[in-house]
Write a protein that holds these residues in place. Sequence first.
Motif, mmCIF file in Angstrom:
data_model
loop_
_atom_site.group_PDB
_atom_site.id
_atom_site.type_symbol
_atom_site.label_atom_id
_atom_site.label_comp_id
_atom_site.label_asym_id
_atom_site.label_seq_id
_atom_site.Cartn_x
_atom_site.Cartn_y
_atom_site.Cartn_z
ATOM 1 N N ASN A 202 -18.834 -1.994 72.282
ATOM 2 C CA ASN A 202 -19.950 -2.944 72.229
ATOM 3 C C ASN A 202 -19.412 -4.317 72.630
ATOM 4 O OD1 ASN A 202 -22.004 -4.713 71.605
ATOM 5 N ND2 ASN A 202 -22.342 -3.936 69.537
ATOM 6 N N PRO A 203 -19.773 -4.835 73.811
ATOM 7 C CA PRO A 203 -19.141 -6.072 74.300
ATOM 8 C C PRO A 203 -19.331 -7.277 73.396
ATOM 9 C CG PRO A 203 -21.012 -5.449 75.690
ATOM 10 C CD PRO A 203 -20.734 -4.290 74.791
ATOM 11 N N VAL A 204 -20.486 -7.413 72.764
ATOM 12 C CA VAL A 204 -20.679 -8.591 71.906
ATOM 13 C C VAL A 204 -19.805 -8.486 70.666
ATOM 14 C CG1 VAL A 204 -22.707 -7.696 70.663
ATOM 15 C CG2 VAL A 204 -22.354 -10.146 70.833
ATOM 16 N N TYR A 205 -19.659 -7.289 70.124
ATOM 17 C CA TYR A 205 -18.777 -7.102 68.974
ATOM 18 C C TYR A 205 -17.333 -7.415 69.367
ATOM 19 C CZ TYR A 205 -16.411 -4.950 65.004
ATOM 20 O OH TYR A 205 -15.615 -4.743 63.903
ATOM 21 N N TYR A 206 -16.940 -6.964 70.552
ATOM 22 C CA TYR A 206 -15.573 -7.174 71.041
ATOM 23 C C TYR A 206 -15.243 -8.664 71.106
ATOM 24 C CZ TYR A 206 -11.587 -6.804 74.298
ATOM 25 O OH TYR A 206 -10.352 -6.880 74.900
ATOM 26 N N VAL A 207 -16.173 -9.456 71.627
ATOM 27 C CA VAL A 207 -15.946 -10.901 71.763
ATOM 28 C C VAL A 207 -15.992 -11.582 70.404
ATOM 29 C CG1 VAL A 207 -16.846 -13.037 72.753
ATOM 30 C CG2 VAL A 207 -16.831 -10.946 74.121
ATOM 31 N N GLN A 208 -16.987 -11.247 69.591
ATOM 32 C CA GLN A 208 -17.095 -11.869 68.275
ATOM 33 C C GLN A 208 -15.886 -11.517 67.394
ATOM 34 O OE1 GLN A 208 -21.054 -10.420 67.174
ATOM 35 N NE2 GLN A 208 -21.836 -12.506 67.294
ATOM 36 N N TYR A 209 -15.381 -10.305 67.546
ATOM 37 C CA TYR A 209 -14.222 -9.894 66.755
ATOM 38 C C TYR A 209 -12.999 -10.732 67.108
ATOM 39 C CZ TYR A 209 -10.659 -6.980 64.588
ATOM 40 O OH TYR A 209 -9.601 -6.533 63.809
ATOM 41 N N ALA A 210 -12.860 -11.077 68.390
ATOM 42 C CA ALA A 210 -11.738 -11.937 68.798
ATOM 43 C C ALA A 210 -11.832 -13.283 68.090
ATOM 44 C CB ALA A 210 -11.748 -12.134 70.317
ATOM 45 N N ARG B 139 -29.457 -10.613 72.493
ATOM 46 C CA ARG B 139 -29.232 -11.718 73.429
ATOM 47 C C ARG B 139 -28.116 -11.373 74.422
ATOM 48 N NH1 ARG B 139 -30.232 -17.086 73.515
ATOM 49 N NH2 ARG B 139 -31.787 -17.913 72.063
ATOM 50 N N TYR B 140 -26.980 -10.973 73.895
ATOM 51 C CA TYR B 140 -25.807 -10.767 74.745
ATOM 52 C C TYR B 140 -26.074 -9.698 75.795
ATOM 53 C CZ TYR B 140 -20.804 -10.772 75.850
ATOM 54 O OH TYR B 140 -19.596 -10.899 76.471
ATOM 55 N N LEU B 141 -26.648 -8.582 75.376
ATOM 56 C CA LEU B 141 -26.871 -7.480 76.314
ATOM 57 C C LEU B 141 -28.002 -7.785 77.289
ATOM 58 C CD1 LEU B 141 -26.307 -4.466 73.904
ATOM 59 C CD2 LEU B 141 -24.736 -5.396 75.604
ATOM 60 N N MET B 142 -28.963 -8.621 76.876
ATOM 61 C CA MET B 142 -30.013 -9.050 77.803
ATOM 62 C C MET B 142 -29.443 -9.968 78.890
ATOM 63 S SD MET B 142 -33.043 -7.825 77.110
ATOM 64 C CE MET B 142 -34.121 -7.212 75.812
ATOM 65 N N LEU B 143 -28.296 -10.589 78.590
ATOM 66 C CA LEU B 143 -27.682 -11.536 79.525
ATOM 67 C C LEU B 143 -26.497 -10.941 80.288
ATOM 68 C CD1 LEU B 143 -27.727 -14.640 77.161
ATOM 69 C CD2 LEU B 143 -29.040 -14.409 79.283
ATOM 70 N N ALA B 144 -26.226 -9.671 80.080
ATOM 71 C CA ALA B 144 -24.997 -9.082 80.612
ATOM 72 C C ALA B 144 -25.015 -8.900 82.123
ATOM 73 C CB ALA B 144 -24.723 -7.742 79.933
ATOM 74 N N LYS B 145 -26.199 -8.943 82.726
ATOM 75 C CA LYS B 145 -26.308 -8.770 84.170
ATOM 76 C C LYS B 145 -27.132 -9.901 84.777
ATOM 77 C CE LYS B 145 -26.001 -3.715 84.590
ATOM 78 N NZ LYS B 145 -26.728 -2.516 85.068
ATOM 79 N N SER B 146 -26.957 -10.069 86.079
ATOM 80 C CA SER B 146 -27.769 -11.037 86.816
ATOM 81 C C SER B 146 -29.244 -10.687 86.644
ATOM 82 C CB SER B 146 -27.388 -10.993 88.299
ATOM 83 O OG SER B 146 -28.294 -11.748 89.068
ATOM 84 N N SER B 147 -30.099 -11.696 86.640
ATOM 85 C CA SER B 147 -31.531 -11.474 86.403
ATOM 86 C C SER B 147 -32.171 -10.604 87.468
ATOM 87 C CB SER B 147 -32.269 -12.817 86.320
ATOM 88 O OG SER B 147 -32.152 -13.523 87.545
ATOM 89 N N ASP B 148 -31.568 -10.516 88.649
ATOM 90 C CA ASP B 148 -32.169 -9.699 89.700
ATOM 91 C C ASP B 148 -31.740 -8.236 89.619
ATOM 92 O OD1 ASP B 148 -29.566 -9.839 90.581
ATOM 93 O OD2 ASP B 148 -30.002 -10.954 92.412
ATOM 94 N N GLN B 149 -31.051 -7.878 88.529
ATOM 95 C CA GLN B 149 -30.679 -6.486 88.297
ATOM 96 C C GLN B 149 -31.373 -5.982 87.036
ATOM 97 O OE1 GLN B 149 -26.286 -7.118 88.215
ATOM 98 N NE2 GLN B 149 -26.248 -5.551 89.783
ATOM 99 N N PRO B 150 -31.848 -4.728 87.025
ATOM 100 C CA PRO B 150 -32.454 -4.203 85.798
ATOM 101 C C PRO B 150 -31.407 -4.057 84.705
ATOM 102 C CG PRO B 150 -32.257 -2.471 87.448
ATOM 103 C CD PRO B 150 -31.883 -3.749 88.127
ATOM 104 N N ILE B 151 -31.838 -4.164 83.464
ATOM 105 C CA ILE B 151 -30.959 -3.989 82.314
ATOM 106 C C ILE B 151 -31.209 -2.607 81.714
ATOM 107 C CG2 ILE B 151 -30.547 -4.716 79.920
ATOM 108 C CD1 ILE B 151 -29.374 -6.758 81.645
ATOM 109 N N ASP B 152 -30.161 -1.825 81.589
ATOM 110 C CA ASP B 152 -30.226 -0.564 80.848
ATOM 111 C C ASP B 152 -29.658 -0.835 79.462
ATOM 112 O OD1 ASP B 152 -31.293 0.732 83.023
ATOM 113 O OD2 ASP B 152 -29.374 1.522 83.728
ATOM 114 N N PHE B 153 -30.548 -0.978 78.501
ATOM 115 C CA PHE B 153 -30.183 -1.415 77.155
ATOM 116 C C PHE B 153 -30.131 -0.195 76.239
ATOM 117 C CE2 PHE B 153 -30.311 -5.220 74.281
ATOM 118 C CZ PHE B 153 -30.208 -4.545 73.080
#
Length: 575
Positions: A435-443, A409-423
């Motif tokens: 890993n940005p989602v881990y970073y936020v959840q860890y906080a 979910r988090y990485l699918m939402l990391a960019k504006s919808s008009d930009q491709p996602i490199d997952f």
Amino acid sequence: MQIREQLEQLIDAAVAAAREDGALSLDETPQAALERPRDEGNGDWASTVALRSAKLAKKNPREIAQIIVDHLPENDLVQSVEIAGPGFINIRLKPTALQSVVAAVRAEKGDFGKGEIPEGERKINLEYISANPTGPMHVGHGRWAALGDATARVMRHAGYDVYEEFYINDHGTQMDNFGESVAVRYQQLLGRDVEMPEACYAGAYVKDIAQAIIDEDGDKWLDADPTERMENFRERAYAYELAEQHRVTERFGTTFDCWFSERSLYEPDENGESAVDRSLAAMDEKGYIYVEDGATWFKSSAFGDEKDRVLIKANGEMTYFMSDVAYHYNKMERGFDHLINIWGADHHGYIARCEAMLAAWGWPGALEIMLGQLVNLFRDGEAVRMSKRTGEMITFEELIDEVGVDATRYLMLAKSSDQPIDFDIEVAKKKDASNPVYYVQYAHARICSILRKAASEADAAAAESGELSMDELAAKVIPADVDLAPLAHESELALMRKMDDFGPLVAQAARDRAAFRLTHYAQDLAALFHSFYTNCHVIGEEAALRDARLALVDAARIVLATTLGLLGVSAPAKM
């Protein structure tokens, strides 16, 4: 009320007072125009109202700025004001103003930052994931699931009335092809030498469905009428795949108010009319339907489309666009005022004709299209095309299986919808700050750990087991009348400023359909908390400072959890 709104009211009052006593000659009141200064050394907020008023007031912007500052009402928010550059009004807040954010967050909890849309605002239908029930959902469907669900959550938090809808493409030749594909696999599994037609579905899942039919019915259908067999298998395979779509989206945390069947558009109601009939009649009544060479056409060029569009072919076959026409008319019949569709970028060519059909009925501007770019899968920087397990495309559920719902979910939402996602699958699985989602959840988990350390042994154990919620634990640990005055360290002020940004951010993200901004906000808030944790001790400080800091980190916990919740991502209490 957010601090920004209160400051806007103060500036509005200053401008009004200056106009009233003749210090400013303005025919209209300019907007307060507040923004965060790029350099925090310039204050908490900056207003460009003087710059925007210069032409109207026929004065130098710095002179206008001074007049506005001189007319500011007495208040409990502003500590100091400075006029800078060509006429910026830089405002520094009193610490008590920022401390009030902590109190507001802890009082409002998950409702913090909620907005109210003015009465009479439109009822919105948000349609996302338009899928054929002929096979597993692909990774692109995963992006629409994350984007649509988060958009709905953010818009609701901002006060919009949003209804979520899944469009099932269950009408047309692809469904017959699906049924025939199962029939071929059924015969092959029972030893008959039958080739799979080119137009059919060859995925391994088709064989699984055929085997399930054999397990249930044996060879009953081997010598049956081919059409009867295809229709039977079509309906059973359809039911199976639709149930799978329900299961996978629910597993992903995405639920819909309506699963709308394309087939239903062609089914007559109690009056013998279908949605297709009604939509055509309504368009014909407006004078935008004509027949040429035996085909029925929509005069879409009258509304800016590049050419007119065929609705019914000369042989009587309905076009795909006919379903679109009937479906959108049906939505308006159901009482929606505004329609938002999330489509893949490859559907760009359909926008003009779909906008035209609503304009033809007298609803110009009722349709809004969000286009989304594709998802490119990588593994340690190398492009991934196929599933190692099946040798076929990687499905949405396989991605969830490997990296989990939250990271997907988090990485699918990391960019504006008009930009491709490199997952990158390997990055999504990492348990570190890369890993940005881990970073936020860890906080969030670290804050929960602080609250448990501040609690009694019994209460900490109860929170650890889930017997006590984190809200309940915080209420036990932090005095109800906690004094927030000790919160004056720059790391503390920075955290409070960022929390105060949450409500306006949600409002803007909802207005712009830009849920991705909340991923950036979550990372910024987490970074500020980690910085605070490095610079400011909590446990072990004298009681007044400890309690104030506990209240601050508890507020940060609430805002982090709310932000993650709007993205559909969990906020774990321990990791």
